[in-house]
Enzyme design. Structure first.
Site, PDB file in Angstrom:
ATOM      1  N   ARG A 152       0.814  -1.233   0.000  1.00  0.00           N
ATOM      2  CA  ARG A 152       0.000   0.000   0.000  1.00  0.00           C
ATOM      3  C   ARG A 152       0.844   1.279   0.000  1.00  0.00           C
ATOM      4  NH1 ARG A 152      -2.574  -2.804   3.869  1.00  0.00           N
ATOM      5  NH2 ARG A 152      -4.662  -3.517   3.344  1.00  0.00           N
ATOM      6  N   ILE A 153       1.836   1.339   0.929  1.00  0.00           N
ATOM      7  CA  ILE A 153       2.569   2.599   1.109  1.00  0.00           C
ATOM      8  C   ILE A 153       3.428   2.915  -0.117  1.00  0.00           C
ATOM      9  CG2 ILE A 153       4.386   3.732   2.465  1.00  0.00           C
ATOM     10  CD1 ILE A 153       3.179   2.252   4.944  1.00  0.00           C
ATOM     11  N   ASP A 172       9.026  -7.019  -5.291  1.00  0.00           N
ATOM     12  CA  ASP A 172       8.194  -7.545  -4.205  1.00  0.00           C
ATOM     13  C   ASP A 172       8.010  -9.037  -4.408  1.00  0.00           C
ATOM     14  OD1 ASP A 172       6.135  -8.300  -2.429  1.00  0.00           O
ATOM     15  OD2 ASP A 172       5.490  -6.212  -2.315  1.00  0.00           O
ATOM     16  N   ALA A 229      10.651   2.027   6.644  1.00  0.00           N
ATOM     17  CA  ALA A 229       9.934   0.789   6.978  1.00  0.00           C
ATOM     18  C   ALA A 229      10.367   0.257   8.347  1.00  0.00           C
ATOM     19  CB  ALA A 229      10.151  -0.239   5.874  1.00  0.00           C
ATOM     20  N   ASP A 254      14.112   6.993   8.645  1.00  0.00           N
ATOM     21  CA  ASP A 254      13.092   7.285   9.667  1.00  0.00           C
ATOM     22  C   ASP A 254      13.094   6.205  10.738  1.00  0.00           C
ATOM     23  OD1 ASP A 254      10.882   8.805  10.713  1.00  0.00           O
ATOM     24  OD2 ASP A 254       9.541   7.213  10.015  1.00  0.00           O
ATOM     25  N   GLU A 259      15.968   1.643  18.478  1.00  0.00           N
ATOM     26  CA  GLU A 259      15.345   2.965  18.614  1.00  0.00           C
ATOM     27  C   GLU A 259      15.126   3.273  20.088  1.00  0.00           C
ATOM     28  OE1 GLU A 259      11.887   3.103  16.081  1.00  0.00           O
ATOM     29  OE2 GLU A 259      13.085   2.752  14.293  1.00  0.00           O
ATOM     30  N   HIS A 277      11.379   7.983  13.609  1.00  0.00           N
ATOM     31  CA  HIS A 277      10.264   7.057  13.353  1.00  0.00           C
ATOM     32  C   HIS A 277       8.926   7.820  13.377  1.00  0.00           C
ATOM     33  CE1 HIS A 277       8.902   2.587  13.747  1.00  0.00           C
ATOM     34  NE2 HIS A 277       8.072   3.289  12.983  1.00  0.00           N
ATOM     35  N   LEU A 278       8.858   8.804  12.470  1.00  0.00           N
ATOM     36  CA  LEU A 278       7.694   9.697  12.446  1.00  0.00           C
ATOM     37  C   LEU A 278       6.676   9.350  11.377  1.00  0.00           C
ATOM     38  CD1 LEU A 278       9.231  13.294  12.812  1.00  0.00           C
ATOM     39  CD2 LEU A 278       8.020  11.933  14.520  1.00  0.00           C
ATOM     40  N   GLY A 279       6.964   8.305  10.580  1.00  0.00           N
ATOM     41  CA  GLY A 279       6.128   8.016   9.409  1.00  0.00           C
ATOM     42  C   GLY A 279       4.640   8.073   9.692  1.00  0.00           C
ATOM     43  N   ALA A 280       4.229   7.453  10.791  1.00  0.00           N
ATOM     44  CA  ALA A 280       2.794   7.349  11.083  1.00  0.00           C
ATOM     45  C   ALA A 280       2.359   8.352  12.135  1.00  0.00           C
ATOM     46  CB  ALA A 280       2.469   5.941  11.562  1.00  0.00           C
TER      47      ALA A 280
END
Ligand code: MLT
Length: 316
Positions: A152-153, A172, A229, A254, A259, A277-280
């Site tokens: 999806r992303i 993929d 990811a 990210d 972490e 780790h700000l993606g979401a």
């Protein structure tokens, strides 16, 4: 609220509206998102556990939660949950797979532009008082972008890149055919042809350190690596060596193997753009993730079919 109602234990901070939504269902809700010690007293009677990525749902934690029937991950990746052990214990695991798609896609495009234009050092230098208008950076137009993992992303990112004049390739192993006409290639070929490699695969035991020294070495000299990811998809020592030798032109990260990250040489490398780790972590994605897991838990409470179960072999 009768103590016999199932207990939903919130282990990591989620959008407050989601907690309120849950409180309207036939359950008790305990917010223990302050962390470990706050969680312990309730684990023994928890029916549901709500986590983001901070809480590691290990076999040890599951052993302390004998009443647990469902784990809700307010996000996409379930690599912080011991899925095999959850399934062995007949615990259903659900996630919120669509909540952050746009946010992560937008971050990927933003990082790609920052990287290729070399903007990040310029921003820092300008804030520091310098005014260097010398030629640097490149246009994104005309470049080849290779997506590793084309779910999806990556596809959402691809659609946002349509007007940038880039050539897009994808790898993929789970896709038999291209969902949108994008050329699918074996990984070695994609790496050899991509000036920007963007990682979008879920982390599994099979793809840990997918981007090792050999695979990074296959990327063209001066190319860029983006990882939004999971950190462990990349061998960070190999990445650092490739940046130091000049083989890679830069990296935007990210996510990190550990972490918060401990490899300061990588974090502080002049050609690395790090984000925490700000993606979401947008307001919108977090609101959606909260609502999606709350709705899924309310469905479970009403014994309705679930929409986002990641271990479908476990039934209610
Ligand atoms: C996700 O898997 O949803 C993202 O990496 C964000 C997060 O871990 O919360």
């Amino acid at each position: 609220m009768p103590a016999s109602l199932p207990l939903v234990l919130i282990a990591d901070p989620i959008d407050p509206a989601a907690a309120q939504q849950l409180a309207g269902g036939s359950c008790r809700v305990v917010d223990a998102s302050a962390g470990g010690p706050a969680l312990e007293p309730y684990l023994g009677e928890a029916w549901a556990l709500v986590v983001r990525s901070r809480t590691k749902v290990t076999s040890e934690l599951l052993a302390r939660a004998p009443q647990l029937r469902i784990i809700a991950r307010a996000g996409v990746g379930v690599d912080n949950v011991d899925l095999a052990e959850a399934s062995r214990r007949r615990i259903r695991v659900v996630n919120a797979p669509t909540a952050a798609t746009q946010s992560v896609a937008e971050l990927t495009v933003a990082l790609m532009l920052l990287l290729v234009r070399g903007l990040y050092p310029s921003i820092a230098a300008t804030k520091g008082g310098s005014w260097n208008r010398g030629t640097h950076g490149h246009e994104l137009a005309g470049r080849t972008v290779g997506f590793v993992g084309y779910g999806r992303i990556a596809r959402e990112t691809r659609s946002r890149l349509r007007n940038f004049g880039v050539t897009v390739l994808a790898h993929d192993p789970f896709l038999a055919s291209s969902p949108d006409g994008t050329v699918l290639l074996p990984l070695p070929e994609l790496l050899a042809r991509s000036e920007i490699v963007s990682l979008h695969a879920a982390l599994t035991e099979q793809n840990r350190h997918l981007m090792n020294a050999d695979r990074i070495g296959r990327m063209p000299r001066g190319s860029y690596l983006l990882n939004v990811a999971r950190g462990a998809l990349v061998d960070e020592e190999a990445l650092l060596a490739a940046l130091d030798s000049g083989h890679l032109g830069g990296a935007a990260l990210d996510v990190f193997e550990v972490e918060p990250p401990t490899r300061t040489a990588l974090l502080q490398h002049p050609r690395v753009i790090p984000t925490p780790h700000l993606g979401a972590s947008t307001v919108e994605a977090q609101a959606r993730a909260g609502v999606h897991v709350a709705e899924e838990l309310l469905r479970a409470l009403r014994q309705e079919p679930l929409l986002y179960q990641v271990n479908p072999e476990v039934s209610a």
